[in-house]
Design an enzyme around this catalytic site. Sequence first.
Site, PDB file in Angstrom:
ATOM      1  N   PHE A 196       0.855  -1.194   0.000  1.00  0.00           N
ATOM      2  CA  PHE A 196       0.000   0.000   0.000  1.00  0.00           C
ATOM      3  C   PHE A 196       0.889   1.240   0.000  1.00  0.00           C
ATOM      4  O   PHE A 196       1.726   1.407   0.876  1.00  0.00           O
ATOM      5  CB  PHE A 196      -0.928   0.027   1.229  1.00  0.00           C
ATOM      6  CG  PHE A 196      -1.949   1.125   1.122  1.00  0.00           C
ATOM      7  CD1 PHE A 196      -3.127   0.944   0.414  1.00  0.00           C
ATOM      8  CD2 PHE A 196      -1.719   2.362   1.704  1.00  0.00           C
ATOM      9  CE1 PHE A 196      -4.064   1.968   0.284  1.00  0.00           C
ATOM     10  CE2 PHE A 196      -2.648   3.397   1.575  1.00  0.00           C
ATOM     11  CZ  PHE A 196      -3.819   3.197   0.867  1.00  0.00           C
ATOM     12  N   ASP A 218       9.298   2.932   1.760  1.00  0.00           N
ATOM     13  CA  ASP A 218       8.097   3.643   2.191  1.00  0.00           C
ATOM     14  C   ASP A 218       7.921   3.395   3.691  1.00  0.00           C
ATOM     15  O   ASP A 218       7.415   2.351   4.114  1.00  0.00           O
ATOM     16  CB  ASP A 218       6.893   3.120   1.387  1.00  0.00           C
ATOM     17  CG  ASP A 218       5.582   3.771   1.818  1.00  0.00           C
ATOM     18  OD1 ASP A 218       5.541   4.381   2.898  1.00  0.00           O
ATOM     19  OD2 ASP A 218       4.593   3.643   1.072  1.00  0.00           O
ATOM     20  N   LYS A 274       2.489  10.157   8.332  1.00  0.00           N
ATOM     21  CA  LYS A 274       1.729   9.748   9.523  1.00  0.00           C
ATOM     22  C   LYS A 274       2.170  10.381  10.851  1.00  0.00           C
ATOM     23  O   LYS A 274       1.679  11.421  11.223  1.00  0.00           O
ATOM     24  CB  LYS A 274       1.709   8.232   9.618  1.00  0.00           C
ATOM     25  CG  LYS A 274       0.867   7.591   8.487  1.00  0.00           C
ATOM     26  CD  LYS A 274       0.441   6.207   8.820  1.00  0.00           C
ATOM     27  CE  LYS A 274      -0.196   5.471   7.658  1.00  0.00           C
ATOM     28  NZ  LYS A 274      -1.594   5.849   7.440  1.00  0.00           N
TER      29      LYS A 274
HETATM   30  C1  LIG Z   1       2.938   2.440   3.836  1.00  0.00           C
HETATM   31  C2  LIG Z   1       2.003   3.552   3.443  1.00  0.00           C
HETATM   32  N1  LIG Z   1       2.342   4.358   2.426  1.00  0.00           N
HETATM   33  C3  LIG Z   1       1.544   5.372   2.053  1.00  0.00           C
HETATM   34  C4  LIG Z   1       0.345   5.616   2.679  1.00  0.00           C
HETATM   35  C5  LIG Z   1      -0.526   6.751   2.235  1.00  0.00           C
HETATM   36  O1  LIG Z   1      -0.458   7.783   3.171  1.00  0.00           O
HETATM   37  P1  LIG Z   1      -1.552   8.963   3.163  1.00  0.00           P
HETATM   38  O2  LIG Z   1      -2.853   8.360   3.528  1.00  0.00           O
HETATM   39  O3  LIG Z   1      -1.024   9.947   4.175  1.00  0.00           O
HETATM   40  O4  LIG Z   1      -1.547   9.519   1.786  1.00  0.00           O
HETATM   41  C6  LIG Z   1      -0.044   4.792   3.751  1.00  0.00           C
HETATM   42  C7  LIG Z   1      -1.333   5.016   4.444  1.00  0.00           C
HETATM   43  O5  LIG Z   1      -1.861   4.176   5.121  1.00  0.00           O
HETATM   44  C8  LIG Z   1       0.803   3.741   4.144  1.00  0.00           C
HETATM   45  O6  LIG Z   1       0.481   2.919   5.146  1.00  0.00           O
END
Ligand SMILES: Cc1ncc(COP(=O)(O)O)c(C=O)c1O
Length: 391
Positions: A132, A217, A246
């Site tokens: 994700f 990520d 986050k």
């Molecule tokens: C690993 C990861 N990358 C990217 C995102 C996307 O982040 P945002 O919701 O702040 O765009 C998330 C959100 O849950 C995530 O868990």
Amino acid sequence: MNTQEIMDMDQKFVMQTYGRQKLALSHGKGAEVWDVEGNSYLDCFAGVAVNNLGHAHPKVTLAICHQAQRMIHCSNIYYTQEQAELAQLLTQISPHDKVFLANSGAEANEGAIKLARKYTGKGEIIATDNSFHGRTLATVTATGQEKYKTPFQPLPDGFKHVPYGEISALAQAITENTAAIILEPIQGEGGVIMPPEGYLKDVENLCRQKDVLLILDEVQTGFGRTGEMFASQHEGIQPDITTVAKAMGGGYPIAALMANTRIAEAFNPGDHGSTFGGNPLGCAAAKAAIEVLLDENLVSKSKEMGNYLQKKLEELKSKYSFIQEIRGCGLLIGIELTIDCADVVKKACEKGVLVNCTAGKVIRLAPPLIINMTQVDKVVNVLDEVFAEMS
Ligand SMILES: Cc1ncc(COP(=O)(O)O)c(C=O)c1O
């Protein structure tokens, strides 16, 4: 307004994109939150791994109030001390020396993909199944879960996917047009999936051999969530680009992509930007949040409390046959069940503990890193009661 009134108004005026609990929250303090009816809950999800410092941390609140009185926003065509100081702090706690500030995890990943393409002059990005990376068109394409992207075709070109944890699949997928590999060090949304030991190190080595960039990520795993400041530190790896969001702002929305100067210099003025990215209010909040993380030793507390919680959950596993596996690292923990976990979430909420269900059968626990032993015991007792009712 009471819960029902808020729900009715929301359904009338808000696009219904979230599967919400029937719960309207009003405020929080530490690891606890309250709903509009006055009931309190132990927050074991922390706003999807955001509230690492708990709710309303006085130092973050003060920094936000103080900065809001001076300046909330100014354009990135001007310098601010707040942005420069936050960027410096990020380089001190991470393996990188240059920072671009954004507003969300998806945006940070978009920026990382653009930087990798600009630096390498190549187009292809390899991501993993079940990953994700966000909801924008490029990041949802990088995301390895069909349900999030099928309705939104046509999707951007240049992305392919390989099974997570299989180094040979990754090696085979690399071509002379590969710019980067993007990976979560632990797949959070995908069900708290831990890669096999040594996988991240192997990926790093493969990237070096093939001259491909490694984008890690750490949007969910960053800032102490897994018991290290960044999850890359568990295997001592050095990604080329790390994305974070986050927990970065102590609850305030702010994100970053971080790289080393050699790569970061591929971005020239005008190549990338954001109106709100790196605004003084967000930077002041994030600087305060990171300082609290360091001053209160929350990274080692995450490791300590995470080990304790995992140990207690293992005891539950021996009691209930429908608990398949307990896994995770620090305070990012998954409880994989053989039964649907939506009922567990609902029943735990009724008993005053907020937990999350992801990937259908995995209870995801991501409490604030300030959670104490008594509170951890309460979480485990409530889960025990819920599981007993379900067996
Ligand atoms: C690993 C990861 N990358 C990217 C995102 C996307 O982040 P945002 O919701 O702040 O765009 C998330 C959100 O849950 C995530 O868990």
